[in-house]
Structures are given as C-alpha cells and as structure tokens.
Design a protein around this motif. Structure first.
Motif, PDB file in Angstrom:
ATOM      1  N   ASP A 260     -27.965 -47.919  35.862  1.00 22.50           N
ATOM      2  CA  ASP A 260     -27.712 -48.045  37.887  1.00 22.50           C
ATOM      3  C   ASP A 260     -28.124 -47.587  38.474  1.00 22.50           C
ATOM      4  OD1 ASP A 260     -24.673 -50.383  37.213  1.00 22.50           O
ATOM      5  OD2 ASP A 260     -24.793 -48.442  35.816  1.00 22.50           O
ATOM      6  N   GLY A 261     -29.337 -48.742  39.897  1.00 22.81           N
ATOM      7  CA  GLY A 261     -30.063 -47.879  41.112  1.00 22.81           C
ATOM      8  C   GLY A 261     -30.650 -47.201  40.122  1.00 22.81           C
TER       9      GLY A 261
ATOM     10  N   ASP B 206     -30.380 -54.307  41.916  1.00 25.77           N
ATOM     11  CA  ASP B 206     -28.927 -54.095  42.666  1.00 25.77           C
ATOM     12  C   ASP B 206     -27.485 -55.647  41.976  1.00 25.77           C
ATOM     13  OD1 ASP B 206     -29.565 -51.794  43.579  1.00 25.77           O
ATOM     14  OD2 ASP B 206     -29.658 -52.992  45.416  1.00 25.77           O
ATOM     15  N   ASP B 207     -28.415 -56.354  40.980  1.00 26.10           N
ATOM     16  CA  ASP B 207     -27.313 -57.359  40.757  1.00 26.10           C
ATOM     17  C   ASP B 207     -27.387 -57.203  39.286  1.00 26.10           C
ATOM     18  OD1 ASP B 207     -30.002 -58.419  39.279  1.00 26.10           O
ATOM     19  OD2 ASP B 207     -29.783 -59.966  40.217  1.00 26.10           O
ATOM     20  N   LYS B 208     -27.827 -55.953  38.373  1.00 27.12           N
ATOM     21  CA  LYS B 208     -26.768 -54.857  37.163  1.00 27.12           C
ATOM     22  C   LYS B 208     -27.847 -56.014  36.435  1.00 27.12           C
ATOM     23  CE  LYS B 208     -23.889 -52.835  38.930  1.00 27.12           C
ATOM     24  NZ  LYS B 208     -25.054 -51.873  39.930  1.00 27.12           N
ATOM     25  N   SER B 209     -28.807 -56.210  36.632  1.00 27.39           N
ATOM     26  CA  SER B 209     -30.072 -57.588  35.328  1.00 27.39           C
ATOM     27  C   SER B 209     -31.542 -56.856  35.321  1.00 27.39           C
ATOM     28  CB  SER B 209     -30.625 -58.769  37.100  1.00 27.39           C
ATOM     29  OG  SER B 209     -31.258 -58.225  37.392  1.00 27.39           O
ATOM     30  N   VAL B 210     -32.422 -57.016  34.317  1.00 29.82           N
ATOM     31  CA  VAL B 210     -33.233 -56.189  33.730  1.00 29.82           C
ATOM     32  C   VAL B 210     -34.561 -57.344  34.455  1.00 29.82           C
ATOM     33  CG1 VAL B 210     -34.298 -54.676  32.636  1.00 29.82           C
ATOM     34  CG2 VAL B 210     -31.930 -54.772  32.573  1.00 29.82           C
ATOM     35  N   SER B 211     -35.391 -56.486  35.173  1.00 28.47           N
ATOM     36  CA  SER B 211     -36.227 -57.778  35.795  1.00 28.47           C
ATOM     37  C   SER B 211     -37.460 -58.405  34.634  1.00 28.47           C
ATOM     38  CB  SER B 211     -36.822 -57.326  36.924  1.00 28.47           C
ATOM     39  OG  SER B 211     -38.074 -56.592  36.677  1.00 28.47           O
ATOM     40  N   PRO B 212     -37.813 -59.542  34.834  1.00 29.67           N
ATOM     41  CA  PRO B 212     -38.868 -59.493  33.643  1.00 29.67           C
ATOM     42  C   PRO B 212     -40.102 -58.473  33.742  1.00 29.67           C
ATOM     43  CG  PRO B 212     -38.220 -61.716  34.640  1.00 29.67           C
ATOM     44  CD  PRO B 212     -38.015 -60.399  35.928  1.00 29.67           C
ATOM     45  N   ARG B 213     -40.625 -57.783  34.396  1.00 25.94           N
ATOM     46  CA  ARG B 213     -41.278 -56.962  34.741  1.00 25.94           C
ATOM     47  C   ARG B 213     -41.416 -55.662  34.375  1.00 25.94           C
ATOM     48  NH1 ARG B 213     -44.506 -54.007  40.207  1.00 25.94           N
ATOM     49  NH2 ARG B 213     -45.609 -53.147  39.308  1.00 25.94           N
ATOM     50  N   THR B 214     -40.086 -54.745  33.951  1.00 24.10           N
ATOM     51  CA  THR B 214     -38.785 -53.595  33.511  1.00 24.10           C
ATOM     52  C   THR B 214     -39.281 -54.171  32.048  1.00 24.10           C
ATOM     53  OG1 THR B 214     -38.373 -53.519  35.692  1.00 24.10           O
ATOM     54  CG2 THR B 214     -37.235 -52.334  33.649  1.00 24.10           C
ATOM     55  N   VAL B 215     -38.476 -55.397  31.707  1.00 24.84           N
ATOM     56  CA  VAL B 215     -39.334 -56.287  30.296  1.00 24.84           C
ATOM     57  C   VAL B 215     -39.854 -55.445  29.394  1.00 24.84           C
ATOM     58  CG1 VAL B 215     -38.296 -57.486  28.519  1.00 24.84           C
ATOM     59  CG2 VAL B 215     -36.228 -57.739  30.451  1.00 24.84           C
TER      60      VAL B 215
ATOM     61  N   GLY C   7     -36.852 -44.659  44.699  1.00 26.66           N
ATOM     62  CA  GLY C   7     -37.043 -44.439  46.361  1.00 26.66           C
ATOM     63  C   GLY C   7     -35.887 -44.231  47.381  1.00 26.66           C
ATOM     64  N   ASN C   8     -34.117 -45.209  46.862  1.00 24.69           N
ATOM     65  CA  ASN C   8     -33.069 -44.750  46.276  1.00 24.69           C
ATOM     66  C   ASN C   8     -32.359 -44.287  46.488  1.00 24.69           C
ATOM     67  OD1 ASN C   8     -33.765 -47.153  43.947  1.00 24.69           O
ATOM     68  ND2 ASN C   8     -31.475 -46.600  43.740  1.00 24.69           N
ATOM     69  N   ALA C   9     -33.038 -43.156  46.016  1.00 26.45           N
ATOM     70  CA  ALA C   9     -32.238 -42.050  45.467  1.00 26.45           C
ATOM     71  C   ALA C   9     -31.378 -41.117  46.345  1.00 26.45           C
ATOM     72  CB  ALA C   9     -32.946 -40.986  44.710  1.00 26.45           C
ATOM     73  N   HIS C  10     -30.352 -40.413  45.443  1.00 23.90           N
ATOM     74  CA  HIS C  10     -29.545 -39.492  46.619  1.00 23.90           C
ATOM     75  C   HIS C  10     -30.162 -38.159  46.784  1.00 23.90           C
ATOM     76  CE1 HIS C  10     -27.096 -36.008  47.675  1.00 23.90           C
ATOM     77  NE2 HIS C  10     -25.007 -36.584  46.957  1.00 23.90           N
TER      78      HIS C  10
ATOM     79  N   GLY D 110     -41.026 -36.102  41.075  1.00 25.08           N
ATOM     80  CA  GLY D 110     -41.798 -37.361  41.869  1.00 25.08           C
ATOM     81  C   GLY D 110     -41.287 -37.829  42.082  1.00 25.08           C
ATOM     82  N   ARG D 111     -41.990 -39.181  42.709  1.00 28.15           N
ATOM     83  CA  ARG D 111     -40.696 -39.799  43.368  1.00 28.15           C
ATOM     84  C   ARG D 111     -41.707 -41.554  43.423  1.00 28.15           C
ATOM     85  NH1 ARG D 111     -38.293 -40.499  49.303  1.00 28.15           N
ATOM     86  NH2 ARG D 111     -36.525 -41.739  49.161  1.00 28.15           N
ATOM     87  N   THR D 112     -41.235 -42.640  42.799  1.00 27.32           N
ATOM     88  CA  THR D 112     -41.552 -43.666  42.475  1.00 27.32           C
ATOM     89  C   THR D 112     -40.432 -45.202  43.596  1.00 27.32           C
ATOM     90  OG1 THR D 112     -41.946 -45.765  41.385  1.00 27.32           O
ATOM     91  CG2 THR D 112     -39.342 -45.046  40.952  1.00 27.32           C
ATOM     92  N   VAL D 113     -41.167 -46.321  43.975  1.00 28.65           N
ATOM     93  CA  VAL D 113     -40.610 -46.970  44.943  1.00 28.65           C
ATOM     94  C   VAL D 113     -38.711 -47.593  44.013  1.00 28.65           C
ATOM     95  CG1 VAL D 113     -42.429 -48.142  45.323  1.00 28.65           C
ATOM     96  CG2 VAL D 113     -41.361 -48.894  43.399  1.00 28.65           C
ATOM     97  N   ALA D 114     -38.532 -48.108  44.846  1.00 26.11           N
ATOM     98  CA  ALA D 114     -36.332 -48.312  44.668  1.00 26.11           C
ATOM     99  C   ALA D 114     -36.068 -49.169  43.505  1.00 26.11           C
ATOM    100  CB  ALA D 114     -36.253 -49.277  45.795  1.00 26.11           C
ATOM    101  N   ASN D 115     -35.204 -48.821  42.469  1.00 26.64           N
ATOM    102  CA  ASN D 115     -34.729 -50.542  41.811  1.00 26.64           C
ATOM    103  C   ASN D 115     -35.124 -51.880  42.208  1.00 26.64           C
ATOM    104  OD1 ASN D 115     -33.036 -50.022  43.346  1.00 26.64           O
ATOM    105  ND2 ASN D 115     -31.233 -50.898  41.873  1.00 26.64           N
ATOM    106  N   GLU D 116     -34.774 -51.791  43.565  1.00 23.80           N
ATOM    107  CA  GLU D 116     -34.652 -53.864  43.464  1.00 23.80           C
ATOM    108  C   GLU D 116     -37.074 -53.508  43.957  1.00 23.80           C
ATOM    109  OE1 GLU D 116     -32.612 -55.934  45.107  1.00 23.80           O
ATOM    110  OE2 GLU D 116     -32.468 -55.210  42.837  1.00 23.80           O
TER     111      GLU D 116
END
Length: 292
Positions: free
Chosen positions: A29-30, A35-44, A256-259, A268-274
C-alpha cells in the motif's frame, strides 16, 4: 531526478561496482499498489521480468494474509509473502498457509494495552490473530471482517488454558484525537519495553508486534535461508513501518509520496506509487544488468 524518474543520492552509494541484485523487497500500500489498490500493467510486467531474470520478489506488508488477494497472482517462484509487519510468512501458492509465525505474546500485548490506556486515554484496540481480527466497541469497525468478535481487549487477549488460542500477530491501537506521529512517539515512550510499535496508516492507528519483530528482521531471516546478503537486496517503502527494512537493505528507495522518516532512511528515492515508482527502478536494474 534522473531521466528514468528515479533519484539516488550518490553520497550514499558504496564505492566500487554495484552488487548484483538477487532479491527485491517491496511494500504494497502506497508503494507497489496504486491508490485504488490495483497493480498497474507496467508493474505486473516489471515483476514478471525480474523473476524471469532470476531476481526473487518478496511482498513485505503490514496487511494480514487474508488481504493478499490483490497481489496473489503476481507472486512467482517461491510463493511467499511477509505479512503483518513481519509477524507471518505466508505461502500464497498454498491458500495463504502460514509458513512461519512470530507471535506477540499475550502477556506483552496486555502490558501494552495497560500502558497505552494510561498514557493516551481514549485509545481503542483490535487484536489480529492468525484466524482473523477482533476489536473493542470503540475501535473503527472493519467492513472486511463482519464476523469479528467485539469485546474489551482484555477479554480478546484472554486464553484458558494457556497456549490454547490462536497466535496474536498484531495488536492495533487507534486514537481519535492525537496526530499520527505524536501518537506513535507517545506509545513508544510508554510501551516499547514490551513490543515493537510502528504505523503505516495516515490516521492515528498503531501496529504493535512482538519485541524485535519487524519487516526487516523477518526479511533478514528469509534472506539468510537463501544465502542472500543485505547488499544484494533492493527494498521499497513509503511509511514508518518500512524504515527498518530500508535501512537494512543494501539499496533502498523511498517513494515519491513517502513519509519524511522514510526519505531519511532510504539510500535513494523514486517517483510516487501512482507513477509506478517500483517498476521504474526494476526496469533500470534489468537494463543495467543487460548492459554489463
């Protein structure tokens, strides 16, 4: 930010050639999930490519085993996931069977309940067992668990005779008025002698495990069984319950959306989960491997 969307602090990189990545450990999560709790095709596609390249992927989450359907189809060879912030290792290929349980002793859980009732009046509790969750009347009800027992924490944690009840994976503590980070700081001051306390929710909801139990410590056990060193692990996370894991892994990325605590802990840092931040890094790892 680099052309591939990932940011890495060169000052935190070790000298010499980068170690070969053998295992990817990612929060859900996050982090991996949108945010809609899906796994994007790119991530799959990125997860499948990593597995095809011989890199093991471990999902390391605060979620209980019963909430793993969202990623069960994307666990490949080993079939294992680390759930409940390290309290359980679960085989998702075998119907979410518990392979290892690192329980919170009920006496320690009761000590935490008493300490937080005194330090933060108004705290309500839930008890996560290997068999499901149960909670106090004032605790926000889980729509996913309509069959939960509702009773005082002391009753939920009572067992007679000793050792006869299902193991406790986590104690959860909720407060309606305190700010999330302030509640965590207060709770650690009051109860860290009895358990490990963290949080992953944007609300004042704490997750309490057995002393020394964390995503990091259970991941370390799983890696040791496989002969995988910390420097061969790449980890991803976004919330305070990921901090120890990110510090333990040889390479780690805050989303990128991290606490802020996660950003400080990661190398290191990457872009957000979205924006598919985990996939961005996996793609880069695989491209660099091909270029060698």
């Amino acid at each position: 930010m680099g052309e591939d969307g990932a940011v890495t602090s060169a000052s935190q990189r070790p000298e010499g050639p980068a170690p070969v990545t053998r295992l990817i450990a990612t929060d859900l999560d996050g982090t991996l999930l949108r945010d809609d709790k899906s796994v994007s095709p790119r991530t799959v596609a990125a997860l499948a490519a990593a597995e095809a390249a011989g890199i093991e992927v471990f999902f390391v989450t605060g979620r209980p085993a019963r909430w793993m359907d969202v990623v069960a189809d994307h666990v490949h060879g080993h079939g294992l996931a680390i759930c409940a912030n390290g309290a359980a290792v679960v085989d998702l290929h075998a119907g979410r069977e518990f392979v290892q349980v690192r329980a919170l002793p009920r006496d320690d859980a009761l000590s935490v309940v008493h300490a937080l009732r005194e330090a933060a009046p108004g705290t309500s509790f839930a008890v996560e067992l290997t068999t499901g969750i149960h909670y106090e009347p004032a605790y926000p009800p889980f729509y996913q668990d309509p069959g939960a027992t509702v009773a005082a924490a002391e009753k939920l944690l009572h067992e007679e005779p000793a050792g006869s009840a299902a193991p406790v994976l986590k104690l959860l503590a909720h407060h309606t008025e305190l700010a999330p980070d302030a509640f965590l700081s207060l709770a650690r001051s009051a109860a860290d002698a009895h358990a490990s306390l963290t949080r992953s929710s944007p609300t004042a909801l704490l997750e309490i495990s057995g002393h020394g139990v964390s995503k990091a410590s259970t991941l370390a056990l799983c890696c040791a069984e496989r002969g995988i060193a910390p420097e061969e692990v790449v980890a991803f996370g976004d919330m305070p319950n990921d901090v120890e894991m990110l510090r333990w892994a040889g390479t780690s990325y805050a989303m990128g959306n991290a606490h802020p605590d996660v950003i400080a802990a990661a190398s290191g840092r990457t872009v957000a989960n979205e924006e598919d931040g985990v996939a961005v890094v996996i793609e880069r790892i695989l491209a660099e491997r091909l270029a060698r």
